[in-house]
Design a protein around this motif. Structure first.
Motif, PDB file in Angstrom:
ATOM      1  N   LEU A 223      -0.089 -10.008   2.910  1.00 31.49           N
ATOM      2  CA  LEU A 223       1.209  -9.076   2.776  1.00 31.49           C
ATOM      3  C   LEU A 223       1.478  -8.989   1.069  1.00 31.49           C
ATOM      4  O   LEU A 223       2.019  -8.307   0.812  1.00 31.49           O
ATOM      5  CB  LEU A 223       2.512  -9.561   3.442  1.00 31.49           C
ATOM      6  N   ALA A 224       0.961 -10.060   0.659  1.00 38.37           N
ATOM      7  CA  ALA A 224       1.286 -10.256  -1.066  1.00 38.37           C
ATOM      8  C   ALA A 224       0.751  -9.219  -1.678  1.00 38.37           C
ATOM      9  O   ALA A 224       1.445  -8.662  -2.671  1.00 38.37           O
ATOM     10  CB  ALA A 224       0.750 -11.471  -1.550  1.00 38.37           C
ATOM     11  N   ILE A 225      -0.298  -8.705  -1.222  1.00 38.88           N
ATOM     12  CA  ILE A 225      -0.792  -7.344  -1.955  1.00 38.88           C
ATOM     13  C   ILE A 225      -0.223  -6.068  -1.795  1.00 38.88           C
ATOM     14  O   ILE A 225       0.051  -5.180  -2.362  1.00 38.88           O
ATOM     15  CB  ILE A 225      -2.448  -7.333  -2.014  1.00 38.88           C
ATOM     16  N   VAL A 226       0.743  -5.942  -0.502  1.00 41.22           N
ATOM     17  CA  VAL A 226       1.178  -4.841  -0.149  1.00 41.22           C
ATOM     18  C   VAL A 226       2.720  -4.932  -1.075  1.00 41.22           C
ATOM     19  O   VAL A 226       3.077  -3.919  -1.599  1.00 41.22           O
ATOM     20  CB  VAL A 226       1.673  -4.845   1.338  1.00 41.22           C
ATOM     21  N   PHE A 227       3.290  -6.267  -1.049  1.00 43.21           N
ATOM     22  CA  PHE A 227       4.597  -6.223  -1.858  1.00 43.21           C
ATOM     23  C   PHE A 227       4.129  -6.045  -3.386  1.00 43.21           C
ATOM     24  O   PHE A 227       5.048  -5.402  -4.212  1.00 43.21           O
ATOM     25  CB  PHE A 227       4.950  -7.818  -1.902  1.00 43.21           C
ATOM     26  N   ALA A 228       2.995  -6.623  -3.850  1.00 42.98           N
ATOM     27  CA  ALA A 228       2.251  -6.163  -5.167  1.00 42.98           C
ATOM     28  C   ALA A 228       2.635  -4.609  -5.570  1.00 42.98           C
ATOM     29  O   ALA A 228       2.958  -4.138  -6.503  1.00 42.98           O
ATOM     30  CB  ALA A 228       1.190  -6.706  -5.753  1.00 42.98           C
ATOM     31  N   GLY A 229       2.041  -3.661  -4.510  1.00 41.90           N
ATOM     32  CA  GLY A 229       1.820  -2.560  -4.662  1.00 41.90           C
ATOM     33  C   GLY A 229       3.106  -1.705  -4.674  1.00 41.90           C
ATOM     34  O   GLY A 229       3.366  -0.877  -5.540  1.00 41.90           O
ATOM     35  N   VAL A 230       4.223  -2.451  -3.767  1.00 36.25           N
ATOM     36  CA  VAL A 230       5.635  -1.705  -3.967  1.00 36.25           C
ATOM     37  C   VAL A 230       6.366  -2.056  -5.215  1.00 36.25           C
ATOM     38  O   VAL A 230       7.002  -1.069  -5.682  1.00 36.25           O
ATOM     39  CB  VAL A 230       6.383  -2.457  -2.734  1.00 36.25           C
ATOM     40  N   PHE A 231       5.966  -3.096  -5.783  1.00 37.82           N
ATOM     41  CA  PHE A 231       6.572  -3.611  -7.200  1.00 37.82           C
ATOM     42  C   PHE A 231       6.045  -2.680  -8.283  1.00 37.82           C
ATOM     43  O   PHE A 231       6.823  -2.186  -9.016  1.00 37.82           O
ATOM     44  CB  PHE A 231       6.141  -5.048  -7.558  1.00 37.82           C
ATOM     45  N   SER A 232       4.487  -2.309  -8.169  1.00 30.11           N
ATOM     46  CA  SER A 232       4.045  -1.314  -8.909  1.00 30.11           C
ATOM     47  C   SER A 232       4.681   0.102  -9.001  1.00 30.11           C
ATOM     48  O   SER A 232       4.779   0.549  -9.939  1.00 30.11           O
ATOM     49  CB  SER A 232       2.452  -1.354  -8.871  1.00 30.11           C
ATOM     50  N   LEU A 233       4.983   0.507  -7.697  1.00 33.42           N
ATOM     51  CA  LEU A 233       5.507   1.780  -7.651  1.00 33.42           C
ATOM     52  C   LEU A 233       6.998   1.810  -8.005  1.00 33.42           C
ATOM     53  O   LEU A 233       7.274   2.944  -8.843  1.00 33.42           O
ATOM     54  CB  LEU A 233       5.605   2.016  -5.834  1.00 33.42           C
ATOM     55  N   ILE A 234       7.700   0.757  -7.855  1.00 30.44           N
ATOM     56  CA  ILE A 234       9.138   0.668  -8.344  1.00 30.44           C
ATOM     57  C   ILE A 234       9.123   0.628  -9.766  1.00 30.44           C
ATOM     58  O   ILE A 234       9.797   1.256 -10.669  1.00 30.44           O
ATOM     59  CB  ILE A 234       9.704  -0.432  -7.775  1.00 30.44           C
ATOM     60  N   LEU A 235       8.091  -0.256 -10.234  1.00 31.71           N
ATOM     61  CA  LEU A 235       8.260  -0.734 -11.790  1.00 31.71           C
ATOM     62  C   LEU A 235       7.487   0.322 -12.729  1.00 31.71           C
ATOM     63  O   LEU A 235       7.975   0.750 -13.868  1.00 31.71           O
ATOM     64  CB  LEU A 235       7.994  -2.008 -12.154  1.00 31.71           C
ATOM     65  N   TRP A 236       6.424   0.846 -12.332  1.00 30.58           N
ATOM     66  CA  TRP A 236       5.526   1.425 -13.278  1.00 30.58           C
ATOM     67  C   TRP A 236       5.146   2.918 -12.575  1.00 30.58           C
ATOM     68  O   TRP A 236       4.397   3.701 -13.295  1.00 30.58           O
ATOM     69  CB  TRP A 236       4.107   0.706 -13.347  1.00 30.58           C
ATOM     70  N   GLY A 237       5.833   3.208 -11.444  1.00 34.83           N
ATOM     71  CA  GLY A 237       5.345   4.672 -10.978  1.00 34.83           C
ATOM     72  C   GLY A 237       4.110   4.899 -10.453  1.00 34.83           C
ATOM     73  O   GLY A 237       3.669   6.107 -10.359  1.00 34.83           O
ATOM     74  N   GLU A 238       3.443   3.705  -9.967  1.00 33.74           N
ATOM     75  CA  GLU A 238       1.963   3.741  -9.645  1.00 33.74           C
ATOM     76  C   GLU A 238       2.167   4.257  -8.091  1.00 33.74           C
ATOM     77  O   GLU A 238       2.142   3.547  -7.263  1.00 33.74           O
ATOM     78  CB  GLU A 238       1.238   2.615  -9.812  1.00 33.74           C
ATOM     79  N   VAL A 239       1.729   5.419  -7.789  1.00 30.19           N
ATOM     80  CA  VAL A 239       1.812   6.068  -6.311  1.00 30.19           C
ATOM     81  C   VAL A 239       0.560   5.712  -5.685  1.00 30.19           C
ATOM     82  O   VAL A 239      -0.574   5.899  -6.188  1.00 30.19           O
ATOM     83  CB  VAL A 239       1.922   7.447  -6.342  1.00 30.19           C
TER      84      VAL A 239
END
Length: 285
Positions: A244-260
């Motif tokens: 799940l760590a990589i899923v959470f990392a993706g969520v952080f990337s979406l929130i902080l850097w707008g990576e969809v």
């Protein structure tokens, strides 16, 4: 001496929380690594863990930290610290997506190591769920052809060492509480990582110190929660939850850097969630 606990649902919940904390730490380290070298990052990550226990040391003294298993703590530190350096080396010399695959592939090896070391059950279902989660990681990370190059041996070593460290936590859980395992890991890691720091020290700004101290604090909390998780259930059983760590990392990337995330990432995240849930609830049912 007490028996090792078997509470998979509670262990999986705590492991998911530690994955969230480790992902937050990863974001801070990613930002800091743009201007701070690996030696400083590793040292401060561990030093803050020691400082984290100062209030307990001042209030209770050394009594809570007395142990008869110094050798086990040293071995656990050796596995964990070696894995940490290998991961940082892989991140520095491989495409980030490739390094991520190795970073999150340790749960594939944990049930095998736990079977040979601790004689804990090893079932085909455990291996299937671990591989299912790894497939999800690959879909999210999208590794390049460099994944199969010679440097991949460093990443593979990192995964094996991390898996061994996870199992060593379980091995000590019959006598050692989570906070004591984390304290000795932070203490020994700080002393060892201070050696390369002697020739790689760099002056740090206040902003860099804040980043490193914040990352170290999250790491200490994540270590405590993770250690407690592995004392509650075998790492081979709840290991896929760590994906799940990589899923959470993706969520952080979406929130902080707008990576969809694209479609493959969404499918990969779904596979990771499926592996995490099935690994716990299928057995429980």
């Amino acid at each position: 001496m007490t028996q090792r606990s078997m509470q998979p649902l509670q262990g999986a919940t705590l492991l998911a929380l530690s994955a969230l904390l480790f992902s937050g730490m990863g974001v801070l380290i990613s930002i800091a690594s743009a201007t701070v070298n690996n030696e400083n990052i590793v040292f401060f990550r561990n030093l803050v863990g020691v400082v984290f226990f100062l209030p307990l040391l001042l209030a209770k003294g050394l009594r809570p930290f007395k142990t008869k298993r110094i050798k086990s703590h040293l071995l656990r530190t050796s596995y964990g610290l070696a894995a940490m350096y290998c991961f940082f080396y892989a991140i520095a010399h491989m495409p980030l997506a490739d390094a991520m695959v190795f970073t999150y592939s340790a749960p594939v090896f944990t049930p095998i190591i736990a079977y040979f070391w601790l004689k804990e059950p090893l079932t085909k279902r455990m291996l299937v769920f671990s591989l299912l989660g790894l497939l999800g990681v690959i879909l999210v990370a999208k590794p390049s052809d460099a994944l199969f190059g010679s440097l991949s041996l460093v990443g593979l070593a990192a995964s094996l060492l991390a898996a061994t460290a996870f199992v060593s936590i379980r091995e000590m859980s019959d006598t050692e509480p989570a906070y004591r395992m984390v304290f000795y890991f932070a203490l020994f890691s700080s002393l060892i990582s201070a050696v390369p720091l002697s020739w790689a020290w760099q002056p740090l700004s206040s902003e860099q110190l804040i980043l490193l101290c914040s990352a170290g604090l999250l790491a200490a909390l994540a270590q405590i929660v993770m250690s407690r998780a592995y004392t509650l259930a075998p790492p081979g059983l709840i290991g896929p939850v760590a994906y799940l760590a990589i899923v959470f990392a993706g969520v952080f990337s979406l929130i902080l850097w707008g990576e969809v995330p694209d479609l493959n990432s969404i499918i990969g995240a779904a596979l990771i969630f499926s592996a995490s849930l099935l690994s716990v609830f299928w057995r429980k049912r």
